[in-house]
Scaffold this motif. Sequence first.
Motif, PDB file in Angstrom:
ATOM      1  N   GLN A  38      43.470  43.789 156.473  1.00 15.00           N
ATOM      2  CA  GLN A  38      42.465  44.239 155.472  1.00 15.00           C
ATOM      3  C   GLN A  38      42.961  45.196 154.332  1.00 15.00           C
ATOM      4  OE1 GLN A  38      38.989  45.109 157.757  1.00 15.00           O
ATOM      5  NE2 GLN A  38      38.266  43.154 157.394  1.00 15.00           N
ATOM      6  N   VAL A  39      43.610  46.383 155.075  1.00 15.22           N
ATOM      7  CA  VAL A  39      44.149  47.215 154.188  1.00 15.22           C
ATOM      8  C   VAL A  39      45.169  46.884 153.282  1.00 15.22           C
ATOM      9  CG1 VAL A  39      45.634  48.547 155.365  1.00 15.22           C
ATOM     10  CG2 VAL A  39      44.298  49.700 153.917  1.00 15.22           C
ATOM     11  N   ILE A  40      46.055  45.904 153.786  1.00 12.95           N
ATOM     12  CA  ILE A  40      47.347  45.351 152.939  1.00 12.95           C
ATOM     13  C   ILE A  40      46.668  44.559 152.154  1.00 12.95           C
ATOM     14  CG2 ILE A  40      49.125  43.558 153.359  1.00 12.95           C
ATOM     15  CD1 ILE A  40      49.615  44.723 156.145  1.00 12.95           C
ATOM     16  N   ALA A  41      45.759  43.571 152.297  1.00  8.34           N
ATOM     17  CA  ALA A  41      45.059  42.599 151.274  1.00  8.34           C
ATOM     18  C   ALA A  41      44.620  43.605 149.980  1.00  8.34           C
ATOM     19  CB  ALA A  41      44.105  41.921 151.781  1.00  8.34           C
ATOM     20  N   THR A  42      43.862  44.673 150.402  1.00  4.19           N
ATOM     21  CA  THR A  42      43.414  45.679 149.389  1.00  4.19           C
ATOM     22  C   THR A  42      44.637  46.115 148.562  1.00  4.19           C
ATOM     23  OG1 THR A  42      41.602  46.227 150.721  1.00  4.19           O
ATOM     24  CG2 THR A  42      42.160  47.691 149.048  1.00  4.19           C
ATOM     25  N   MET A  43      45.635  46.411 149.252  1.00  2.75           N
ATOM     26  CA  MET A  43      46.827  46.961 148.474  1.00  2.75           C
ATOM     27  C   MET A  43      47.331  46.202 147.533  1.00  2.75           C
ATOM     28  SD  MET A  43      50.491  46.976 148.276  1.00  2.75           S
ATOM     29  CE  MET A  43      51.357  47.049 149.847  1.00  2.75           C
ATOM     30  N   ARG A  44      47.315  44.771 148.039  1.00  2.00           N
ATOM     31  CA  ARG A  44      48.016  43.700 147.273  1.00  2.00           C
ATOM     32  C   ARG A  44      46.959  43.455 145.945  1.00  2.00           C
ATOM     33  NH1 ARG A  44      47.582  39.854 150.642  1.00  2.00           N
ATOM     34  NH2 ARG A  44      45.579  39.056 149.542  1.00  2.00           N
ATOM     35  N   GLU A  45      45.780  43.507 146.332  1.00  2.00           N
ATOM     36  CA  GLU A  45      44.740  43.057 145.023  1.00  2.00           C
ATOM     37  C   GLU A  45      44.733  44.386 144.074  1.00  2.00           C
ATOM     38  OE1 GLU A  45      41.318  42.596 147.395  1.00  2.00           O
ATOM     39  OE2 GLU A  45      42.052  40.659 148.139  1.00  2.00           O
ATOM     40  N   THR A  46      44.845  45.727 144.755  1.00  3.10           N
ATOM     41  CA  THR A  46      44.960  46.900 143.825  1.00  3.10           C
ATOM     42  C   THR A  46      46.198  46.823 142.921  1.00  3.10           C
ATOM     43  OG1 THR A  46      43.915  48.290 145.448  1.00  3.10           O
ATOM     44  CG2 THR A  46      45.071  49.404 143.769  1.00  3.10           C
ATOM     45  N   GLY A  47      47.240  46.327 143.642  1.00  2.28           N
ATOM     46  CA  GLY A  47      48.491  46.277 142.879  1.00  2.28           C
ATOM     47  C   GLY A  47      48.351  45.279 141.659  1.00  2.28           C
ATOM     48  N   ARG A  48      47.802  44.226 141.870  1.00  2.00           N
ATOM     49  CA  ARG A  48      47.428  43.137 140.882  1.00  2.00           C
ATOM     50  C   ARG A  48      46.496  43.559 139.841  1.00  2.00           C
ATOM     51  NH1 ARG A  48      44.993  39.344 143.869  1.00  2.00           N
ATOM     52  NH2 ARG A  48      46.850  38.571 144.869  1.00  2.00           N
ATOM     53  N   ASP A  49      45.679  44.475 139.845  1.00  2.00           N
ATOM     54  CA  ASP A  49      44.971  44.829 138.951  1.00  2.00           C
ATOM     55  C   ASP A  49      45.338  46.191 138.332  1.00  2.00           C
ATOM     56  OD1 ASP A  49      43.141  43.046 139.808  1.00  2.00           O
ATOM     57  OD2 ASP A  49      41.874  44.328 141.034  1.00  2.00           O
ATOM     58  N   MET A  50      46.291  46.875 139.051  1.00  2.50           N
ATOM     59  CA  MET A  50      47.004  48.209 138.214  1.00  2.50           C
ATOM     60  C   MET A  50      47.691  47.901 136.967  1.00  2.50           C
ATOM     61  SD  MET A  50      49.606  50.618 139.949  1.00  2.50           S
ATOM     62  CE  MET A  50      48.710  50.903 141.436  1.00  2.50           C
ATOM     63  N   SER A  51      47.282  48.716 136.050  1.00  2.80           N
ATOM     64  CA  SER A  51      47.988  48.524 134.883  1.00  2.80           C
ATOM     65  C   SER A  51      49.705  48.789 134.756  1.00  2.80           C
ATOM     66  CB  SER A  51      47.877  49.633 133.641  1.00  2.80           C
ATOM     67  OG  SER A  51      48.317  49.589 132.513  1.00  2.80           O
ATOM     68  N   ASP A  52      50.250  47.744 133.977  1.00  3.21           N
ATOM     69  CA  ASP A  52      51.727  47.812 134.108  1.00  3.21           C
ATOM     70  C   ASP A  52      52.299  49.088 133.441  1.00  3.21           C
ATOM     71  OD1 ASP A  52      51.635  45.139 134.816  1.00  3.21           O
ATOM     72  OD2 ASP A  52      52.060  44.229 132.924  1.00  3.21           O
ATOM     73  N   LYS A  53      51.593  49.901 133.038  1.00  2.00           N
ATOM     74  CA  LYS A  53      52.110  51.387 132.708  1.00  2.00           C
ATOM     75  C   LYS A  53      52.389  52.108 133.942  1.00  2.00           C
ATOM     76  CE  LYS A  53      48.619  52.612 130.180  1.00  2.00           C
ATOM     77  NZ  LYS A  53      47.824  53.694 129.519  1.00  2.00           N
ATOM     78  N   TYR A  54      51.834  51.772 134.963  1.00  2.00           N
ATOM     79  CA  TYR A  54      51.990  52.590 136.327  1.00  2.00           C
ATOM     80  C   TYR A  54      52.640  51.902 137.413  1.00  2.00           C
ATOM     81  CZ  TYR A  54      48.090  55.082 133.993  1.00  2.00           C
ATOM     82  OH  TYR A  54      47.416  55.490 132.903  1.00  2.00           O
ATOM     83  N   LYS A  55      53.601  50.855 136.803  1.00  2.00           N
ATOM     84  CA  LYS A  55      54.300  50.011 137.841  1.00  2.00           C
ATOM     85  C   LYS A  55      55.845  50.308 137.233  1.00  2.00           C
ATOM     86  CE  LYS A  55      50.985  46.517 138.528  1.00  2.00           C
ATOM     87  NZ  LYS A  55      50.661  44.861 138.616  1.00  2.00           N
ATOM     88  N   GLU A  56      56.435  51.579 137.543  1.00  2.00           N
ATOM     89  CA  GLU A  56      57.825  51.736 137.557  1.00  2.00           C
ATOM     90  C   GLU A  56      58.340  51.206 136.115  1.00  2.00           C
ATOM     91  OE1 GLU A  56      61.380  51.665 140.553  1.00  2.00           O
ATOM     92  OE2 GLU A  56      59.764  50.158 141.018  1.00  2.00           O
ATOM     93  N   THR A  57      57.294  51.596 135.071  1.00  2.00           N
ATOM     94  CA  THR A  57      58.080  51.303 133.857  1.00  2.00           C
ATOM     95  C   THR A  57      58.148  52.613 132.874  1.00  2.00           C
ATOM     96  OG1 THR A  57      55.645  51.028 133.018  1.00  2.00           O
ATOM     97  CG2 THR A  57      56.821  49.089 133.683  1.00  2.00           C
ATOM     98  N   SER A  58      57.678  53.843 133.535  1.00  2.00           N
ATOM     99  CA  SER A  58      57.753  55.115 132.861  1.00  2.00           C
ATOM    100  C   SER A  58      57.131  54.876 131.378  1.00  2.00           C
ATOM    101  CB  SER A  58      59.156  55.438 132.497  1.00  2.00           C
ATOM    102  OG  SER A  58      59.754  55.939 133.845  1.00  2.00           O
ATOM    103  N   ARG A  59      55.803  54.273 131.264  1.00  2.00           N
ATOM    104  CA  ARG A  59      55.125  54.115 130.272  1.00  2.00           C
ATOM    105  C   ARG A  59      53.736  54.604 130.504  1.00  2.00           C
ATOM    106  NH1 ARG A  59      53.519  49.359 128.681  1.00  2.00           N
ATOM    107  NH2 ARG A  59      54.392  47.981 130.418  1.00  2.00           N
TER     108      ARG A  59
END
Length: 483
Positions: free
Chosen positions: A452-473
Amino acid sequence: MTVSVFDLFTVGIGPSSSHTVGPMRAAKEFVARLAGCGDGDTGSLGRLGPGDLGRVATLRVDLYGSLAATGHGHGTFTAVLLGLEGFDPETVLPEHVDAALERLERTGELRMGEQLGAAPPILRFTVADIVLHPLTLLPRHTNGMRFAVTDETGEIAADETYFSVGGGFVVREGAEESLHDRREHRAAQQPYPFTTAEELLAHADRAGLTIAEVMLANERVQRSESEIFSSLENIWEVMEACKNSALERTGVLPGGLNVRRRAPEWHRRLSERDPHRDPVYWQEWINLVALAVNEENATGGRVVTAPTNGAAGIIPAVLFYATHYAPDVETWSRARRQRAVADFLLAAGAVGVLYKEQASISGAEVGCQGEVGSASSMAAAGLAQVLGATPEQVENAAEIAMEHNLGLTCDPIGGLVQIPCIERNAIAASKAVNAAKMALMGDGDHHVSLDQVIATMRETGRDMSDKYKETSRGGLAVNVIEC
């Protein structure tokens, strides 16, 4: 289970598994296929096929998404050049990298495939010739790269796209089906295949095995038991060598942020304060180990991807705790210590499989929860295993560690794997130790499952803004002035 512990723990160079190790592997594979010495699929790449490397006239490299946005700070551009010359991240030494990069910069000449034993076409190609598309995301993954070459006609004769999907794993566009088939074949041979924690626990329960023993049984399909243990010991030795190298290097880290190396001074002060390893100082020591490993990674040193380079300090730090502060550790024989290390890495690897199968370990895909969070979860499982936990307690330890890393963003300042990455590893290592201790205080029964926590991590990552995904933006990357 289609992922091996030796897929998750590989030796490479820093500073990033997805931005340095992966692109180097992809570039090497492209050239190896042209040279006719690649592993696996050696079919046509276009008008050129295996053995046609000598017909290459010009080269074009395009980097997309996160690789382009933060590639400079992550060493991506130079890693691509090294891969195109045939260097392998698992075997190349930092001094070989320095020598090759000095020659490339001095001459401006790329000796394509030279390290593969091929007669290299010598091309005028430098970092400045790489074409960057930081705002363009290819459909498969944000870490995309395209290699294209022309032949004597001047037309594109071979053209391939690769994706670096985290932890140094690379996928070639168009080869996904054959890769899937190979992995399914591996899983079909295993006595205890699993892709979920529920399946893993069911195997352990029915067979009366620990988590480490389940993983070991599956690994025996590909390797002998002696090879497995010797390879795991080698991984540990590389981790120790990485830490020890960092303790001898002073000055500032490369990249322009002028981050001071702290590990040598911390080690001196801590050794004076705690010469006999008083358990009261356990946290200071694991902070030091995590710091040292990640400082070495930031310099492009030789590290173990565990499961990524950005999170490479967590598992060595918690493994240090296991081999120095476990009950009765002072009475352990060398063989007992080696088995404890193997059990730690096997249990950690089993949990790493779950993140690769169900979610992602790529900061560019799900944020730092996928890197530091998964490493903390894996380390907690490994430590719980060494401390005598039941399979249910091991799963609980892994769940606790990830639950309290959910939502962690990836916003490196200057695109460098330094701030906040280095200190973040130390904090996550402490979380892992605490998670293991909390799990051992219980009986394995808990409300939130690891699945369940892995699924939550996956969904949180999907919803996270691209600014916070290793783009330095976004985040620290834009709110802290680089100086």
